[in-house]
Design an enzyme around this catalytic site. Structure first.
Site, PDB file in Angstrom:
ATOM      1  N   GLU A 199       0.833  -1.193   0.000  1.00 47.67           N
ATOM      2  CA  GLU A 199       0.000   0.000   0.000  1.00 47.67           C
ATOM      3  C   GLU A 199       0.872   1.248   0.000  1.00 47.67           C
ATOM      4  O   GLU A 199       1.946   1.264   0.595  1.00 47.67           O
ATOM      5  CB  GLU A 199      -0.917   0.000   1.231  1.00 47.67           C
ATOM      6  CG  GLU A 199      -1.973  -1.089   1.137  1.00 47.67           C
ATOM      7  CD  GLU A 199      -2.948  -1.110   2.309  1.00 47.67           C
ATOM      8  OE1 GLU A 199      -4.127  -1.391   2.072  1.00 47.67           O
ATOM      9  OE2 GLU A 199      -2.526  -0.854   3.453  1.00 47.67           O
TER      10      GLU A 199
ATOM     11  N   SER B 162      11.842   7.294   7.758  1.00 43.89           N
ATOM     12  CA  SER B 162      11.435   7.067   9.146  1.00 43.89           C
ATOM     13  C   SER B 162      11.866   5.660   9.562  1.00 43.89           C
ATOM     14  O   SER B 162      11.681   4.699   8.822  1.00 43.89           O
ATOM     15  CB  SER B 162       9.916   7.208   9.261  1.00 43.89           C
ATOM     16  OG  SER B 162       9.508   6.965  10.586  1.00 43.89           O
TER      17      SER B 162
ATOM     18  N   CYS C 216       6.144  -6.237   7.476  1.00 46.12           N
ATOM     19  CA  CYS C 216       7.193  -5.729   8.359  1.00 46.12           C
ATOM     20  C   CYS C 216       7.490  -6.782   9.419  1.00 46.12           C
ATOM     21  O   CYS C 216       6.598  -7.496   9.861  1.00 46.12           O
ATOM     22  CB  CYS C 216       6.747  -4.435   9.042  1.00 46.12           C
ATOM     23  SG  CYS C 216       8.045  -3.638  10.020  1.00 46.12           S
TER      24      CYS C 216
ATOM     25  N   LEU D 277       9.874   6.909  18.264  1.00 45.61           N
ATOM     26  CA  LEU D 277      10.389   6.722  19.629  1.00 45.61           C
ATOM     27  C   LEU D 277       9.330   6.067  20.522  1.00 45.61           C
ATOM     28  O   LEU D 277       9.487   4.925  20.949  1.00 45.61           O
ATOM     29  CB  LEU D 277      10.838   8.076  20.194  1.00 45.61           C
ATOM     30  CG  LEU D 277      11.860   8.009  21.314  1.00 45.61           C
ATOM     31  CD1 LEU D 277      13.133   7.331  20.852  1.00 45.61           C
ATOM     32  CD2 LEU D 277      12.183   9.407  21.838  1.00 45.61           C
TER      33      LEU D 277
ATOM     34  N   GLU E  40      10.264  -1.450   7.309  1.00 43.49           N
ATOM     35  CA  GLU E  40      11.319  -0.710   7.989  1.00 43.49           C
ATOM     36  C   GLU E  40      12.418  -0.429   6.959  1.00 43.49           C
ATOM     37  O   GLU E  40      13.150  -1.342   6.562  1.00 43.49           O
ATOM     38  CB  GLU E  40      11.843  -1.545   9.171  1.00 43.49           C
ATOM     39  CG  GLU E  40      13.141  -1.071   9.782  1.00 43.49           C
ATOM     40  CD  GLU E  40      13.162   0.433  10.131  1.00 43.49           C
ATOM     41  OE1 GLU E  40      12.162   0.956  10.666  1.00 43.49           O
ATOM     42  OE2 GLU E  40      14.195   1.073   9.849  1.00 43.49           O
TER      43      GLU E  40
ATOM     44  N   CYS F 223      -1.146   6.613   9.780  1.00 46.98           N
ATOM     45  CA  CYS F 223       0.087   6.014  10.302  1.00 46.98           C
ATOM     46  C   CYS F 223      -0.209   4.693  11.007  1.00 46.98           C
ATOM     47  O   CYS F 223      -1.080   4.629  11.871  1.00 46.98           O
ATOM     48  CB  CYS F 223       0.745   6.938  11.311  1.00 46.98           C
ATOM     49  SG  CYS F 223       1.261   8.498  10.642  1.00 46.98           S
TER      50      CYS F 223
ATOM     51  N   CYS G 131       3.499   8.833   0.424  1.00 48.62           N
ATOM     52  CA  CYS G 131       3.975   7.986   1.523  1.00 48.62           C
ATOM     53  C   CYS G 131       4.168   6.592   0.949  1.00 48.62           C
ATOM     54  O   CYS G 131       3.202   5.951   0.533  1.00 48.62           O
ATOM     55  CB  CYS G 131       2.939   7.990   2.655  1.00 48.62           C
ATOM     56  SG  CYS G 131       3.366   6.860   4.002  1.00 48.62           S
TER      57      CYS G 131
ATOM     58  N   CYS H 248       5.955  -3.903  16.242  1.00 50.18           N
ATOM     59  CA  CYS H 248       5.619  -2.870  17.216  1.00 50.18           C
ATOM     60  C   CYS H 248       4.168  -3.116  17.644  1.00 50.18           C
ATOM     61  O   CYS H 248       3.301  -3.349  16.811  1.00 50.18           O
ATOM     62  CB  CYS H 248       5.765  -1.476  16.606  1.00 50.18           C
ATOM     63  SG  CYS H 248       7.452  -1.143  16.033  1.00 50.18           S
TER      64      CYS H 248
ATOM     65  N   CYS I 143       1.164  -1.121  15.914  1.00 52.91           N
ATOM     66  CA  CYS I 143       1.165  -0.921  14.456  1.00 52.91           C
ATOM     67  C   CYS I 143       0.584  -2.132  13.742  1.00 52.91           C
ATOM     68  O   CYS I 143       0.999  -3.262  13.991  1.00 52.91           O
ATOM     69  CB  CYS I 143       2.592  -0.656  13.973  1.00 52.91           C
ATOM     70  SG  CYS I 143       2.709  -0.407  12.191  1.00 52.91           S
TER      71      CYS I 143
HETATM   72  N1  SAH Z   1       9.121   1.292  10.217  1.00 52.11           N
HETATM   73  C1  SAH Z   1       9.316   2.729  10.097  1.00 52.11           C
HETATM   74  C2  SAH Z   1       8.527   3.328   8.961  1.00 52.11           C
HETATM   75  C3  SAH Z   1       7.019   3.325   9.174  1.00 52.11           C
HETATM   76  S1  SAH Z   1       6.533   4.913   9.685  1.00 52.11           S
HETATM   77  C4  SAH Z   1       8.975   3.400  11.410  1.00 52.11           C
HETATM   78  O1  SAH Z   1       8.320   2.773  12.240  1.00 52.11           O
HETATM   79  O2  SAH Z   1       9.374   4.536  11.617  1.00 52.11           O
HETATM   80  C5  SAH Z   1       5.036   4.604  10.469  1.00 52.11           C
HETATM   81  C6  SAH Z   1       4.823   5.565  11.617  1.00 52.11           C
HETATM   82  O3  SAH Z   1       3.510   5.322  12.154  1.00 52.11           O
HETATM   83  C7  SAH Z   1       5.789   5.331  12.763  1.00 52.11           C
HETATM   84  O4  SAH Z   1       6.208   6.553  13.282  1.00 52.11           O
HETATM   85  C8  SAH Z   1       4.941   4.620  13.808  1.00 52.11           C
HETATM   86  O5  SAH Z   1       5.392   4.861  15.109  1.00 52.11           O
HETATM   87  C9  SAH Z   1       3.587   5.223  13.553  1.00 52.11           C
HETATM   88  N2  SAH Z   1       2.495   4.362  13.983  1.00 52.11           N
HETATM   89  C10 SAH Z   1       2.449   3.024  13.966  1.00 52.11           C
HETATM   90  N3  SAH Z   1       1.265   2.579  14.409  1.00 52.11           N
HETATM   91  C11 SAH Z   1       0.542   3.674  14.706  1.00 52.11           C
HETATM   92  C12 SAH Z   1      -0.786   3.878  15.205  1.00 52.11           C
HETATM   93  N4  SAH Z   1      -1.584   2.854  15.459  1.00 52.11           N
HETATM   94  N5  SAH Z   1      -1.210   5.149  15.385  1.00 52.11           N
HETATM   95  C13 SAH Z   1      -0.400   6.191  15.099  1.00 52.11           C
HETATM   96  N6  SAH Z   1       0.843   6.065  14.613  1.00 52.11           N
HETATM   97  C14 SAH Z   1       1.310   4.819  14.433  1.00 52.11           C
END
Ligand code: SAH
Length: 381
Positions: A107, A208, A127, A232, A177, A350, A120, A131, A134
């Site tokens: 996507e 990111s 992935c 973070l 990632e 996100c 984006c 996390c 996510c």
């Molecule tokens: N793997 C990389 C690139 C993906 S960016 C990374 O994690 O940075 C995706 C962004 O969405 C990240 O900043 C992550 O922390 C954020 N994210 C993931 N799940 C989310 C959620 N449920 N609500 C809001 N932000 C989220």
């Protein structure tokens, strides 16, 4: 040439032996042209056709000699990801399901804003990092994307943009990632920032990462100078480790040391993304700890109230706590912006990219959002 160079795979059919032109840097295209008996600058002309005129039919490339056009038609392909489906959010955000050459699906999202149009894009199908907040992590890792598949997303999204609208910014914040697929991502970034090609200023490109420390160091050494964003979302190793298993391998101290050493061009800052979850990581104590952790790093913080899903065990922080968190950051001398989520109604926000419909996972009904099926050829010629 790297893994994108081809014609060498054993048992490849004649069709499969075509050179995919996307994913070759300008220098590699020049070398490829030379290998076909042409002058190197012909490769540069092809590069311009691909990215500046976004051409997909070498037959129409008027400044290329007829014989070389024939070679291109016979031995090359332009493997842009195909549009499979599009969903449009109430807020104008557009999410695309894209099909790759081997049937894998990813996507990508187009986010219009007043003065910009952000693409984006994904760096992996799925992935591996899991996390806890996510949805992409729920898919597991399918595979890395090749450089042409990363660059090709930008071309496909540009092709879908409204007439006259140009993609102005690129964020590697889709699926995957990026630093876990370093070589291919680096090559894609070299192509995207090449002034003879797409010509994106590195200032308009953001990578990111969850914080893979060796990858951050390699990115620093690459000299690419794209913007760096760090996800973070925690202020102690214990807390962050529970939310982001990667923290056990690269704890906060090591991660923030790599950030301190990151060679920032003048007037640029590292972005820290902090997903705010109700009573998980949103206390006043967290906010204070965060300002201390970031001391000495030229940075800004994006506060993202969690995008909710029935598949996730967390709730977003209430607005009041989000604002209190921001206030504490400001008092501690750190710039913090509350980010409004875009495209939530179509799961384009996100952390919500997960091909749920492909996997039979439950999806909320989206009566207000439009969806249409699309069918575009995968590759040409
Ligand atoms: N793997 C990389 C690139 C993906 S960016 C990374 O994690 O940075 C995706 C962004 O969405 C990240 O900043 C992550 O922390 C954020 N994210 C993931 N799940 C989310 C959620 N449920 N609500 C809001 N932000 C989220």
């Amino acid at each position: 040439m790297g893994q994108a160079a081809l014609g060498t795979r054993q048992g490849a059919s004649r069709a499969a032996a075509r050179q995919d032109l996307l994913g070759l840097t300008r220098q590699e295209l020049e070398a490829w042209a030379e290998a076909q008996g042409e002058a190197a600058y012909r490769g540069r002309q092809v590069f311009k056709w691909l990215y500046q005129k976004r051409g997909s039919d070498p037959g129409a490339w008027s400044n290329i000699p007829r014989a070389f056009r024939g070679v291109l038609a016979e031995r090359a392909a332009i493997g842009r990801p195909a549009l499979v489906r599009e969903e449009v959010s109430r807020d104008g955000t557009r999410k695309f399901l894209l099909g790759l050459g081997d049937g894998e699906r990813i996507e990508s999202v187009l986010i219009p804003d007043e003065d910009r149009l952000t693409a984006c894009i994904s760096s992996q199908a799925g992935c591996a990092l899991e996390c806890g907040f996510c949805l992409t992590g729920l898919m597991g890792l399918k595979r890395n994307l090749g450089p042409g598949e990363i660059v090709g997303q930008v071309l496909t999204l540009q092709g879908a943009a409204a007439p006259g609208a140009r993609v102005s910014h690129i964020v590697l914040m889709g699926m995957g990632e990026p630093l876990a697929n370093f070589g291919n991502v680096e090559r894609a970034l070299r192509i995207l920032t090449d002034p003879d090609g797409p010509g994106f200023s590195p200032r308009r490109v953001t990578l990111s990462t969850v914080g893979l420390v060796p990858g951050i160091r390699r990115l620093a050494a690459s000299g690419l100078q794209v913007n760096l964003a760090i996800s973070l979302s925690g202020t102690t190793d214990e807390q962050r480790g529970r939310l982001m298993p990667v923290n056990r391998r690269y704890p906060l101290e090591a991660l923030l040391a790599a950030c301190r050493e990151y060679p920032l061009p003048p007037r640029r800052r590292i972005t820290f993304e902090y997903v705010l979850m109700d009573r998980v990581n949103d206390s006043a104590e967290d906010a204070r700890r965060l300002t201390v952790l970031l001391r000495g790093i030229r940075c800004k913080v994006n506060l993202l109230p969690l995008n909710e899903s029935p598949l996730l065990p967390f709730r977003p922080s209430p607005r009041q706590r989000v604002e209190a968190f921001q206030k504490t950051m400001h008092e501690g001398g750190v710039t913090a912006t509350i980010r409004e989520s875009r495209g939530h109604d179509i799961s384009a926000a996100c952390g919500m990219l997960h091909n749920a419909s492909e996997q039979g996972l439950p999806l909320e009904a989206n009566p207000a959002s439009g969806e249409k099926a699309l069918d575009t050829p995968q590759a040409s010629p």
